[in-house]
Design an enzyme around this catalytic site. Structure first.
Site, PDB file in Angstrom:
ATOM      1  N   HIS A   1      34.539  25.434  44.325  1.00  0.00           N
ATOM      2  CA  HIS A   1      33.992  24.131  44.197  1.00  0.00           C
ATOM      3  C   HIS A   1      32.521  24.269  43.321  1.00  0.00           C
ATOM      4  CE1 HIS A   1      31.807  20.488  45.330  1.00  0.00           C
ATOM      5  NE2 HIS A   1      32.737  20.131  45.837  1.00  0.00           N
TER       6      HIS A   1
ATOM      7  N   LYS B   1      32.817  17.405  57.251  1.00  0.00           N
ATOM      8  CA  LYS B   1      34.232  17.865  57.017  1.00  0.00           C
ATOM      9  C   LYS B   1      34.861  18.181  58.510  1.00  0.00           C
ATOM     10  CE  LYS B   1      33.482  19.105  52.033  1.00  0.00           C
ATOM     11  NZ  LYS B   1      34.030  18.213  51.411  1.00  0.00           N
TER      12      LYS B   1
HETATM   13  N1  PMP Z   1      32.712  23.731  48.960  1.00  0.00           N
HETATM   14  C1  PMP Z   1      33.918  23.281  49.176  1.00  0.00           C
HETATM   15  C2  PMP Z   1      35.160  24.085  49.118  1.00  0.00           C
HETATM   16  C3  PMP Z   1      33.938  21.786  49.072  1.00  0.00           C
HETATM   17  O1  PMP Z   1      35.022  21.268  49.320  1.00  0.00           O
HETATM   18  C4  PMP Z   1      32.801  21.190  49.246  1.00  0.00           C
HETATM   19  C5  PMP Z   1      33.062  19.645  49.234  1.00  0.00           C
HETATM   20  N2  PMP Z   1      34.008  18.950  48.846  1.00  0.00           N
HETATM   21  C6  PMP Z   1      31.535  21.762  49.296  1.00  0.00           C
HETATM   22  C7  PMP Z   1      31.554  23.037  48.867  1.00  0.00           C
HETATM   23  C8  PMP Z   1      30.337  20.885  49.110  1.00  0.00           C
HETATM   24  O2  PMP Z   1      30.188  20.144  50.314  1.00  0.00           O
HETATM   25  P1  PMP Z   1      29.017  19.124  50.509  1.00  0.00           P
HETATM   26  O3  PMP Z   1      29.091  18.152  49.454  1.00  0.00           O
HETATM   27  O4  PMP Z   1      29.212  18.615  51.614  1.00  0.00           O
HETATM   28  O5  PMP Z   1      27.555  19.813  50.376  1.00  0.00           O
END
Ligand code: PMP
Length: 571
Positions: A121, A224
């Site tokens: 990500h 999540k």
């Molecule tokens: N890493 C992964 C694998 C994710 O799926 C996400 C959110 N989609 C994030 C990091 C970032 O999370 P956040 O937006 O809650 O900071």
């Protein structure tokens, strides 16, 4: 004993609200729904405990401080460490990863290497890109096959110059878990390597074991795993946390401050400058209590069988409709499947199928999924070599989803494909010489005369097919922001008349664009001003029947047209 999905779901009040009674929520990888106890704890915090933690000796401040430290203890158990001082409250995984990358600058010097996988990500890539640039390090990709990183091949890229390996425990596009037992092998051969684990996607699906896995850092976001938004967790090995410079500086993370210098506290609070989201931390405490009540093994088994069922059903659909393809696989998967559309399989003369249309169709049928690159563009760049698509439709499950949800999803996708394939052939001419679309065969009155919304919707979809593809306007300058689907509009002024070229992949947005063109194309600014769009929308029932995402696309286009005409007239 079997997992009682219905009872589990009944604890999430969003699903019992009148407007969500039929909702099938399959976007859990983006965020999960919240149990009643978490929602209550947030309210309760404001009703009975609201004081600023760490800052005063009065009763409320003491209560808030105790609450934060108690939740930190629970968080330590959840993350798989025995030392609560190894757990920092962050605003989410993104902030956690930024804190870590910033803090490790001192460990990385010119020529050092940082290993990251292609599947990350952006939250677990951009901080490392920045660190690598700042410290003149090299960013090295982990070997992968079909986009899936292969940690077993770590020895090909890890060496004495490797300082950091940052990888996710499961990708938010593919859902396949990484074999974390390999971390121990890497640490044994190269103890200097700092392993950073992004556990965002696994936290809801398996117990976290930071110490057992031997990672040095691990992050996740509470939203999540049924917790509130605005709070996340960072696990850091105490030896690193003790010396790392904090990303944020300010109140409450200092031991002493003079006018020209300051000394920071050691331990978790060093990284928690300013006031944390205390109500979210209170909600997170309730979330940990909620997890304590769950039989995780049973839940995991249920999710696994549900995942296999999802893949079985989707695979059957893909066999029946070869233009649909799965880019992810079911083995060791946390309940996530991503589909793409390959239009080379579409029959001659049949219209192309677009994922954005499919997602809007599903939304229309109260099924929430997600289309896009899911903040993982480099992964899609590697997947594009195999599948020729740079975005997918993601379905992500959790324990409140049922077999019925999957049946309804597959049925709706099939219905969408059948309906789309029955539509009349697309006018697929490509406009290259900036000619506007010829809409002379369309009669706006047909839309007003339609007997039902279904009929009107059908007309809009048919109109959508009259808009040609215009690859040359698909550039940033013409892209319309604020639409879920990608939309471009190029305005042209000839003497006192205005013309618009519009392009998008979403068929219904194309239909709505045709409506806008019928109103505005070739008109003067006075004629454009005279169109009472609000009244027409009311008469046509657009607001009532179209989903917010479609209306957003329509409104964003309308604003673009109006702004362009205003600027042209007033300049
Ligand atoms: N890493 C992964 C694998 C994710 O799926 C996400 C959110 N989609 C994030 C990091 C970032 O999370 P956040 O937006 O809650 O900071």
């Amino acid at each position: 004993m079997t997992f009682d999905c219905q009872y589990f779901k009944s604890q999430f009040p969003l699903f019992s609200q009148a407007e969500n009674k039929h909702l099938i929520y399959l976007d859990n990888a983006a965020t999960t729904q919240k149990p009643q106890s978490v929602i209550d704890a947030i309210t309760q915090f404001y009703l009975t405990q609201n004081g600023n933690a760490e800052r005063a000796s009065h009763r409320l401040a003491r209560k808030a401080t105790e609450m934060v430290e108690q939740v930190r203890q629970q968080a330590a158990a959840f993350m798989g460490t025995t030392d609560s001082q190894e757990v920092v409250f962050t605003s989410g995984a993104t902030e956690g990863l930024n804190i870590i990358a910033h803090g490790l600058a001192g460990h990385c010097t010119e020529g050092d290497e940082i290993v990251v996988s292609h599947q990350e990500h952006h939250a677990n890539l951009l901080p490392w890109q920045r660190l690598a640039k700042q410290q003149q390090c090299r960013l090295i990709p982990l070997p992968d096959s079909n986009g899936q990183p292969d940690l077993e091949q770590w020895y090909q890229v890890v060496n004495e110059r490797t300082r950091v390996i940052a990888l996710s425990a499961a990708s938010n596009v593919l859902g396949v878990t990484t074999n974390l037992s390999i971390i121990a092998q890497i640490k044994e051969r190269f103890p200097q390597v700092i392993v950073v684990l992004d556990a965002s996607q696994i936290a809801c699906h398996m117990p976290l074991q930071a110490q057992q896995w031997q990672c040095d850092f691990m992050v996740c976001s509470a939203h999540k795993f049924y917790g509130p938004t605005g709070v996340g967790l960072l696990y850091g090995r105490s030896s690193y946390l003790a010396e790392m410079p904090p990303l944020h500086v300010g109140g409450e993370m200092v031991e002493t401050v003079t006018f020209s210098d300051s000394r920071f506290v050691r331990g978790a609070k060093r990284f928690e400058a300013g006031t944390s989201s205390l109500s979210a931390i209170a909600g997170l405490g309730a979330c940990f209590d909620f997890w304590q009540l769950q039989d995780r093994k049973l839940m995991q088994q249920y999710e696994q069988t549900l995942t296999y069922y999802l893949y079985q059903q989707l695979s059957e659909l893909c066999q029946q409709y070869p233009l649909l393809k799965l880019v992810s696989t079911s083995k060791n998967n946390i309940g996530l499947a991503t589909l793409i559309v390959d239009n080379s399989f579409t029959q001659k003369q049949a219209p192309s199928i677009h994922l954005a249309d499919m997602a809007l169709w599903l939304d229309e049928h109260d099924i929430a999924v997600r289309v896009g690159n899911h903040c993982a563009q480099p992964l899609w760049q590697s997947l594009a070599n195999h599948y020729g698509s740079d975005k997918g439709l993601r379905i992500s499950l959790t324990a409140y989803n049922s077999y019925d949800d999957i049946d309804r999803l597959c049925h709706s996708i099939e219905h969408f494909l059948q309906t789309s394939q029955l539509e009349s052939p697309v006018a697929s001419s490509i406009v290259t010489d900036h000619k506007t679309d010829d809409l002379s065969t369309l009669d706006i009155q047909d839309l007003y005369d339609a007997k039902s919304w279904q009929q009107r919707f059908k007309i809009l979809r048919r109109w959508g097919q009259c808009l040609s593809l215009k690859p040359e306007i698909r550039i940033d300058q013409y892209q319309v922001k604020g639409c879920e689907a990608e939309v471009w509009i190029k305005p042209i002024q000839q003497q006192n008349r205005f013309y618009f070229l519009i392009d998008t992949d979403a068929n219904v947005i194309k239909g709505l664009s045709a409506l806008l063109l019928l109103w505005f194309n070739g008109k003067t600014s006075t004629q454009i001003d005279k169109v009472d769009v609000d009244k027409a929308c009311r008469q046509l029932g657009l607001q009532k029947h179209l989903t917010p995402s479609r209306m957003n696309g329509f409104n964003a286009l309308l604003t673009k047209i109006k702004t362009y005409v205003d600027v042209a007239v007033n300049s």
